[in-house]
Design an enzyme around this catalytic site. Structure first.
Site, PDB file in Angstrom:
ATOM      1  N   ARG A  97      14.383  59.357  42.849  1.00 44.90           N
ATOM      2  CA  ARG A  97      13.952  58.100  43.446  1.00 44.90           C
ATOM      3  C   ARG A  97      12.469  57.856  43.145  1.00 44.90           C
ATOM      4  O   ARG A  97      11.682  58.803  43.056  1.00 44.90           O
ATOM      5  CB  ARG A  97      14.162  58.206  44.960  1.00 44.90           C
ATOM      6  N   THR A 370      21.761  47.141  41.196  1.00 45.82           N
ATOM      7  CA  THR A 370      21.771  48.561  40.903  1.00 45.82           C
ATOM      8  C   THR A 370      22.901  48.769  39.918  1.00 45.82           C
ATOM      9  O   THR A 370      23.643  47.839  39.630  1.00 45.82           O
ATOM     10  CB  THR A 370      21.995  49.340  42.220  1.00 45.82           C
ATOM     11  N   THR A 388      18.686  52.400  39.586  1.00 48.83           N
ATOM     12  CA  THR A 388      18.323  51.033  39.940  1.00 48.83           C
ATOM     13  C   THR A 388      16.887  50.673  39.587  1.00 48.83           C
ATOM     14  O   THR A 388      16.023  51.539  39.424  1.00 48.83           O
ATOM     15  CB  THR A 388      18.508  50.824  41.463  1.00 48.83           C
ATOM     16  N   ASN A 390      16.017  48.143  41.709  1.00 49.02           N
ATOM     17  CA  ASN A 390      16.080  47.464  42.998  1.00 49.02           C
ATOM     18  C   ASN A 390      16.640  46.058  42.824  1.00 49.02           C
ATOM     19  O   ASN A 390      17.841  45.893  42.745  1.00 49.02           O
ATOM     20  CB  ASN A 390      14.740  47.451  43.723  1.00 49.02           C
ATOM     21  N   ASP A 412      11.649  48.383  49.199  1.00 51.83           N
ATOM     22  CA  ASP A 412      12.569  49.155  50.024  1.00 51.83           C
ATOM     23  C   ASP A 412      11.869  49.910  51.149  1.00 51.83           C
ATOM     24  O   ASP A 412      12.524  50.508  52.004  1.00 51.83           O
ATOM     25  CB  ASP A 412      13.376  50.123  49.160  1.00 51.83           C
ATOM     26  N   GLY A 462      24.628  47.053  44.784  1.00 49.76           N
ATOM     27  CA  GLY A 462      24.806  46.048  45.822  1.00 49.76           C
ATOM     28  C   GLY A 462      23.869  46.155  47.010  1.00 49.76           C
ATOM     29  O   GLY A 462      24.156  45.593  48.065  1.00 49.76           O
ATOM     30  N   GLY A 463      22.742  46.884  46.877  1.00 43.66           N
ATOM     31  CA  GLY A 463      21.821  46.957  48.006  1.00 43.66           C
ATOM     32  C   GLY A 463      22.505  47.551  49.221  1.00 43.66           C
ATOM     33  O   GLY A 463      23.219  48.548  49.144  1.00 43.66           O
TER      34      GLY A 463
END
Length: 559
Positions: A97, A370, A388, A390, A412, A462-463
């Site tokens: 991440r 993503t 992703t 984002n 985020d 898809g968040g």
């Protein structure tokens, strides 16, 4: 199954409230399978398997191919998560991440009055988190790689030079972002040209970048020529990422979230992803109910999932963040007594408004754009990867010299506790901005075992809708006996506590059901698509069956 009643396919078709016709079984294969957002990437992954590579070799090749062919989400300018299960049953997870820069601060997106400056965390160089993808794939290679690095990298380099054919959906997405590309970038970029379906896009600069990284390794991206060019570009666009930020970046191996549901073992991503914890909470909250006694996507089925989802997302907003910075009461959040208490005011007779639900009482001593891919190899290894930028095309900022978009992952974080991000997710102080901290995510790469054997691997973009898309797909297969292809292509719905709305896919549920939901007291909104799930199911005879979601250009390739 935990209950005696198993619906036949015929009965499901009669009672289903979904107006879509069922989708038949997906592509099957005996040896290996790759399912991803682009045909080119899936083919490259399979070719790696055919050369004797394992799922981890194919993971790297597929990831790089998506960075070329699916630049709205595939990336080397972003980050992601991987969950794996080796053929011997060993499991693990990798966190690559993005991180906040050293110069980041909790108030960096607030004005003098303490209000969020609209758009600052969404577009442009200030929205960028320190990228983790290259560190992630080299971490995978060093631990599990079996083929020469040149064999794994070269197909993506060749693809970038040869070019990719633009699909209809891809063309429409590019055109919808033209105004943002023009707004953010100082000079015209490749994607501002007239690009139509059928055109071929070539990326020679990206090919050069990948070639340098292939030859010089991870340090080329984080300490070498590429690093210096990247930092200069970001600074020229008023960003704050430094060479020190890149030099300090490391991917982290983590223990995945693992739990039982019925006779399944679910293995999913741990914090800083909220996916695994939320998935465990929701599935444990609904487990006491006879789910497969309910018709698929029926009124009562939607009620119970919505009410469990809203409670889990409320907890997400308060308790979850980067475990290297905050103490997460994970065992309490997924404890039986706690979850029974959370569902104690659930009733099939009336909804529980979200403004009456806060986070639970625990004592403490995520993009719309993503991309996910799933791989099972001929040796029995399985991986699930979600990666992703984002938002779609991330920060919209494109480094032409290096050939890739940069993420807007800083959105985020909780720019201000209680204020929603681009997905409407409300965050608390556990997810506040701090230097070197990883932002909370909804990515939910997941592997499922059944009777101690690999059963499925799946995930979705898809968040905030990732978690519920993965949840419903698992239930579709396990509770309603769907094929993987039918499971990923079935109509979906979503609730995330705040805003207090059920989002459903338009034209996928009949009008009578929608009216019943409204009369019950739910607020309904339409959102297309809800997730784009890619999964692989291992059938009882060992044959692999793919689910490639029709909502995207997703493609399965097997051998």
């Amino acid at each position: 199954m935990k209950r005696n009643l198993v619906f036949s396919l015929t009965f499901l078709l009669i009672i289903s409230s979904c107006t879509n016709k069922p989708v038949e079984e997906g592509l099957t294969a005996k040896n290996g399978m790759v399912v991803s957002a682009r045909e080119e990437a899936s083919k490259i992954g399979i070719e790696i398997l055919k050369k004797g590579g394992n799922a981890f070799d194919a993971m790297i090749a597929t990831d790089l191919a998506l960075a070329v062919s699916h630049q709205s989400a595939g990336n080397i300018g972003g980050g992601g998560f991987m969950v794996y299960r080796k053929a011997n049953g060993e499991t693990g997870a990798l966190d690559y991440r993005e991180k906040a820069p050293l110069s980041a601060s909790k108030d960096m997106y607030l004005d003098k009055q303490g209000n969020v400056i609209k758009g600052l965390s969404l577009a442009g160089a200030m929205a960028i988190g320190v990228p983790g993808t290259i560190a992630g794939i080299f971490e995978v290679y060093e631990k599990f790689g079996s083929l020469p690095i040149e064999t794994i990298f070269q197909p993506a380099i060749d693809l970038a030079n040869k070019g990719v054919v633009v699909t209809t959906k891809q063309s429409a997405k590019i055109k919808s972002h033209l105004k943002y590309f023009k707004l953010v970038n100082k000079e015209e970029i490749l994607f501002q040209e007239e690009i139509n379906a059928g055109d071929t896009l070539r990326f020679p600069n990206l090919a050069n970048t990948l070639d340098r990284v292939m030859k010089k390794g991870k340090d080329e991206f984080y300490k070498g020529e590429t690093a210096r060019k990247l930092v200069d570009f970001i600074k020229d666009n008023n960003g704050i990422i430094s060479l020190k930020d890149l030099e300090l970046y490391e991917a982290v191996w983590r223990d995945p979230v693992e739990f039982e549901y019925d006779n399944l073992k679910v293995i999913s991503m741990s914090p800083p992803s909220s996916g695994g914890v939320c998935l465990e909470q929701i599935m444990k909250m609904i487990e006491p109910y006879d789910i497969n006694d309910l018709a698929h996507n029926s009124l009562d089925y939607i009620k119970i999932l919505v009410e469990a989802e809203r409670r889990s997302f409320a907890d997400r907003s308060y308790y979850l963040g980067d475990p290297d910075f905050v103490s997460i009461p994970k065992e309490q959040l997924v404890g039986k007594e706690y979850l029974l208490e959370r569902m104690s005011n659930f009733s099939f007779d009336s909804p529980t408004p979200s403004n009456e639900i806060s986070y639970g009482n625990v004592e403490i001593l995520e993009s719309d754009e993503t991309t996910h891919y799933s791989i099972v190899d001929q040796f029995g290894n399985a991986i699930a990867v979600t990666t992703t930028l984002n938002g779609s095309y991330g920060s919209q900022l494109y480094c032409s010299e290096l050939g890739f978009f940069l993420n807007n992952e800083m959105d985020d974080f909780s720019s201000k506790p209680g204020s929603p991000n681009m997905f409407g997710l409300i965050g608390g102080s556990a997810n506040k901005i701090e230097p070197q901290k990883r932002m909370l995510s909804s990515m939910t790469p997941t592997i499922v075992e059944k009777e101690n054997k690999l059963f499925m691997t799946l995930g979705s973009p898809g968040g905030s809708r990732i978690i519920t898309s993965v949840l419903q797909t698992i239930l579709n297969v396990h509770e309603f006996n769907m094929s993987m292809n039918r499971a990923v292509n079935s109509a979906r719905f979503h609730h995330q506590w705040m805003p207090d709305i059920i989002k459903i896919e338009q034209n996928s549920f009949n009008s009578k059901l929608i009216q019943e939901l409204k009369l019950f007291g739910y607020n309904i909104d339409y959102k297309d698509p809800i997730g784009i799930v890619d999964g692989i199911l291992v059938k009882p005879n060992g044959i692999l069956e793919a689910g490639a979601d029709k909502r995207g250009d997703d493609t399965a390739v097997g051998f």
